[in-house]
Design a protein around this motif. Structure first.
Motif, PDB file in Angstrom:
ATOM      1  N   ASP A 122       0.813  -1.212   0.000  1.00 37.49           N
ATOM      2  CA  ASP A 122       0.000   0.000   0.000  1.00 37.49           C
ATOM      3  C   ASP A 122       0.854   1.273   0.000  1.00 37.49           C
ATOM      4  OD1 ASP A 122      -2.524   0.965  -0.236  1.00 37.49           O
ATOM      5  OD2 ASP A 122      -2.957   0.982   1.901  1.00 37.49           O
ATOM      6  N   LEU A 123       1.643   1.464  -1.049  1.00 37.15           N
ATOM      7  CA  LEU A 123       2.434   2.679  -1.217  1.00 37.15           C
ATOM      8  C   LEU A 123       1.537   3.828  -1.690  1.00 37.15           C
ATOM      9  CD1 LEU A 123       5.532   1.233  -3.142  1.00 37.15           C
ATOM     10  CD2 LEU A 123       5.501   2.025  -0.774  1.00 37.15           C
ATOM     11  N   PRO A 124       1.999   5.079  -1.557  1.00 36.35           N
ATOM     12  CA  PRO A 124       1.246   6.185  -2.162  1.00 36.35           C
ATOM     13  C   PRO A 124       1.150   5.992  -3.681  1.00 36.35           C
ATOM     14  CG  PRO A 124       2.956   7.001  -0.689  1.00 36.35           C
ATOM     15  CD  PRO A 124       3.193   5.538  -0.839  1.00 36.35           C
ATOM     16  N   PHE A 125      -0.002   6.332  -4.246  1.00 39.32           N
ATOM     17  CA  PHE A 125      -0.217   6.117  -5.678  1.00 39.32           C
ATOM     18  C   PHE A 125       0.092   7.379  -6.475  1.00 39.32           C
ATOM     19  CE2 PHE A 125      -2.382   2.305  -4.454  1.00 39.32           C
ATOM     20  CZ  PHE A 125      -2.301   1.485  -5.569  1.00 39.32           C
ATOM     21  N   TYR A 126       0.543   7.135  -7.718  1.00 39.67           N
ATOM     22  CA  TYR A 126       0.735   8.223  -8.670  1.00 39.67           C
ATOM     23  C   TYR A 126       0.383   7.700 -10.059  1.00 39.67           C
ATOM     24  CZ  TYR A 126       2.814  11.897 -11.512  1.00 39.67           C
ATOM     25  OH  TYR A 126       3.004  12.905 -12.420  1.00 39.67           O
ATOM     26  N   VAL A 157      -0.181   0.158 -17.588  1.00 35.48           N
ATOM     27  CA  VAL A 157       0.956  -0.450 -16.913  1.00 35.48           C
ATOM     28  C   VAL A 157       0.899  -0.160 -15.415  1.00 35.48           C
ATOM     29  CG1 VAL A 157       3.469  -0.699 -16.948  1.00 35.48           C
ATOM     30  CG2 VAL A 157       2.293   0.058 -19.006  1.00 35.48           C
ATOM     31  N   ALA A 158       1.221  -1.165 -14.609  1.00 37.36           N
ATOM     32  CA  ALA A 158       1.380  -0.986 -13.166  1.00 37.36           C
ATOM     33  C   ALA A 158       2.824  -1.318 -12.810  1.00 37.36           C
ATOM     34  CB  ALA A 158       0.422  -1.896 -12.398  1.00 37.36           C
ATOM     35  N   PHE A 159       3.458  -0.457 -12.008  1.00 41.32           N
ATOM     36  CA  PHE A 159       4.841  -0.701 -11.596  1.00 41.32           C
ATOM     37  C   PHE A 159       5.105   0.081 -10.318  1.00 41.32           C
ATOM     38  CE2 PHE A 159       4.580   2.667 -14.696  1.00 41.32           C
ATOM     39  CZ  PHE A 159       5.424   3.670 -14.269  1.00 41.32           C
ATOM     40  N   ARG A 160       6.208  -0.211  -9.668  1.00 39.16           N
ATOM     41  CA  ARG A 160       6.503   0.422  -8.382  1.00 39.16           C
ATOM     42  C   ARG A 160       8.001   0.589  -8.201  1.00 39.16           C
ATOM     43  NH1 ARG A 160       8.094  -2.744  -4.140  1.00 39.16           N
ATOM     44  NH2 ARG A 160       6.722  -1.849  -2.561  1.00 39.16           N
ATOM     45  N   ASP A 161       8.375   1.584  -7.416  1.00 36.92           N
ATOM     46  CA  ASP A 161       9.734   1.645  -6.895  1.00 36.92           C
ATOM     47  C   ASP A 161       9.619   1.524  -5.374  1.00 36.92           C
ATOM     48  OD1 ASP A 161       8.886   4.144  -6.027  1.00 36.92           O
ATOM     49  OD2 ASP A 161      10.149   5.276  -7.423  1.00 36.92           O
ATOM     50  N   ASP A 162      10.585   2.010  -4.649  1.00 35.56           N
ATOM     51  CA  ASP A 162      10.516   1.876  -3.181  1.00 35.56           C
ATOM     52  C   ASP A 162       9.618   2.920  -2.539  1.00 35.56           C
ATOM     53  OD1 ASP A 162      12.264  -0.252  -3.302  1.00 35.56           O
ATOM     54  OD2 ASP A 162      14.047   1.014  -3.069  1.00 35.56           O
ATOM     55  N   THR A 163       9.155   3.896  -3.321  1.00 37.59           N
ATOM     56  CA  THR A 163       8.428   5.025  -2.751  1.00 37.59           C
ATOM     57  C   THR A 163       6.990   5.138  -3.236  1.00 37.59           C
ATOM     58  OG1 THR A 163      10.554   6.193  -2.774  1.00 37.59           O
ATOM     59  CG2 THR A 163       8.595   7.509  -2.307  1.00 37.59           C
ATOM     60  N   TYR A 164       6.742   4.790  -4.509  1.00 35.74           N
ATOM     61  CA  TYR A 164       5.427   5.000  -5.103  1.00 35.74           C
ATOM     62  C   TYR A 164       4.915   3.736  -5.800  1.00 35.74           C
ATOM     63  CZ  TYR A 164       6.646   9.953  -4.580  1.00 35.74           C
ATOM     64  OH  TYR A 164       7.012  11.164  -4.080  1.00 35.74           O
ATOM     65  N   ALA A 165       3.588   3.627  -5.819  1.00 37.07           N
ATOM     66  CA  ALA A 165       2.903   2.651  -6.674  1.00 37.07           C
ATOM     67  C   ALA A 165       2.402   3.426  -7.886  1.00 37.07           C
ATOM     68  CB  ALA A 165       1.741   2.002  -5.929  1.00 37.07           C
ATOM     69  N   PHE A 166       2.912   3.092  -9.057  1.00 35.05           N
ATOM     70  CA  PHE A 166       2.611   3.853 -10.271  1.00 35.05           C
ATOM     71  C   PHE A 166       1.569   3.152 -11.137  1.00 35.05           C
ATOM     72  CE2 PHE A 166       7.155   5.026  -9.512  1.00 35.05           C
ATOM     73  CZ  PHE A 166       6.967   6.388  -9.298  1.00 35.05           C
ATOM     74  N   ILE A 167       0.733   3.960 -11.789  1.00 32.43           N
ATOM     75  CA  ILE A 167      -0.173   3.482 -12.831  1.00 32.43           C
ATOM     76  C   ILE A 167       0.094   4.335 -14.060  1.00 32.43           C
ATOM     77  CG2 ILE A 167      -2.577   3.259 -13.587  1.00 32.43           C
ATOM     78  CD1 ILE A 167      -3.327   2.862 -10.621  1.00 32.43           C
TER      79      ILE A 167
END
Length: 357
Positions: free
Chosen positions: A75-79, A91-101
């Protein structure tokens, strides 16, 4: 130089896409599939710049104020943002800080074309029981596009909160809606896609039928004088229309030559079946009258109208081979195995979140 920790969400999004894009060969040259974050000021279609900016703002706000539930993992912050690409994809992907769409611009164009066709189709108007005027067609186009883009975005959201992105990060840094070469191809992966479809259906129906959006849609479609039951029927029909159209618009896999067990996504006919099963479950819990109202005959009528309106987008192919396969014994085995894996994944998700409490 900015450190990775100091990057804004937009900069982190852009960097991740650039660093993790696959490549394709064109005219003898290797080129990235995704070129980075799309700057809306650079879009050739100026009329789309404010629309896409407003949609992004709305989704980011909704993702930021979403309810935190125990069943969600990762449950990372979304962007959310748009991707510069020649390919239609989400596309869905993540780094250590954000959950990206990420939504590619060609996918936005595809969704716009689908909804424009639907809003101009006379059979769709008859099904919805709306007045067929130029102004109403414009507003129906907007309503259908909102439904469809919400379905796509919430599908990618599910891949994050159900742990799919985290689980597969060692295999693929970008979790795509449409097949990519570096993704695992198996029925376990298909079960995750079907799960994302079903969970997305729950969210979209709750938002449009039960949520704040209902009043605005009723106003623009001139449903203010309609009974609540009729409004429910129109909104549910809009959802079924765009869900069917989205799947109809993709080129169908030929199951006379391909084994459905080896895909990354269930064949379209299977996806639609599972998505509708979840939609009916939502209705049973929240709008029981819609269950009896959406008869098989009504559903087939909607699908015929959708297929007619979107005909040609997918190359002019139909689902006959898929329908025949799924009626066979092997097709029934496939559905049983897919359902078993979906249930097993849900149980594992519940167990993992219970352990974290």
């Amino acid at each position: 130089t900015k450190t990775r920790m100091a990057l804004t969400p937009a900069e982190a999004f852009d960097r991740y896409v650039r660093e993790n894009s696959e490549s394709v060969t064109r005219d003898g040259l290797r080129m990235p599939v995704y070129r980075g974050r799309q700057n809306l000021a650079d879009l050739q279609r100026e009329d789309l710049r404010p629309l896409l900016a407003n949609l992004k703002s709305g989704f980011d706000e909704a993702l930021a104020r979403r309810k935190k539930v125990p069943e969600h993992l990762d449950d990372l912050p979304f962007y959310l943002d748009y991707i510069d690409s020649d390919f239609s994809n989400a596309v869905a992907f993540r780094d250590d800080t954000y959950a990206f769409i990420g939504i590619t611009v060609p996918l936005v164009y595809d969704l716009l074309e689908i909804c424009a066709r639907l809003s101009e189709a006379e059979p769709i108007w008859r099904i919805l029981g709306l007045e067929n005027t130029q102004e109403q067609r414009k507003w129906l186009n907007v309503v259908l596009f909102q439904h469809l883009l919400s379905l796509v975005v919430t599908h990618e959201f599910t891949h994050h909160v159900h742990g799919h992105v985290l689980k597969h990060q060692s295999e693929s840094n970008l979790f795509t809606e449409f097949t990519a070469s570096n993704q695992s191809r198996n029925i376990e992966r298909q079960a995750e896609e079907a799960d994302a479809d079903g969970y997305a259906a729950y969210h979209v129906l709750a938002n449009f039928i039960d949520g704040d959006t209902r009043k605005n849609i009723s106003a623009v479609l001139k449903l203010d004088g309609a009974t609540p039951e009729v409004v429910d029927q129109v909104l549910f029909s809009c959802f079924v229309i765009v869900a069917g159209a989205f799947l109809f618009s993709r080129r169908p896999v030929d199951l006379t030559r391909e084994d459905p067990w080896v895909f990354t996504h269930p064949p379209q006919a299977a996806r639609l079946d599972y998505l509708m099963r979840h939609s009916i479950l939502w209705c049973k819990e929240n709008r029981p009258a819609l269950v009896d109202w959406m008869t098989n005959e009504r559903f087939q009528q909607i699908m015929r109208a959708v297929a007619e309106a979107t005909w040609g987008i997918n190359g002019g192919l139909n689902w006959d081979a898929q329908t025949t396969f799924f009626r066979s014994e092997r097709g029934k085995e496939y559905f049983q195995e897919l359902s078993r894996l979906i249930d097993a994944q849900k149980a594992a998700l519940r167990a993992s979140t219970d352990a974290c409490v």
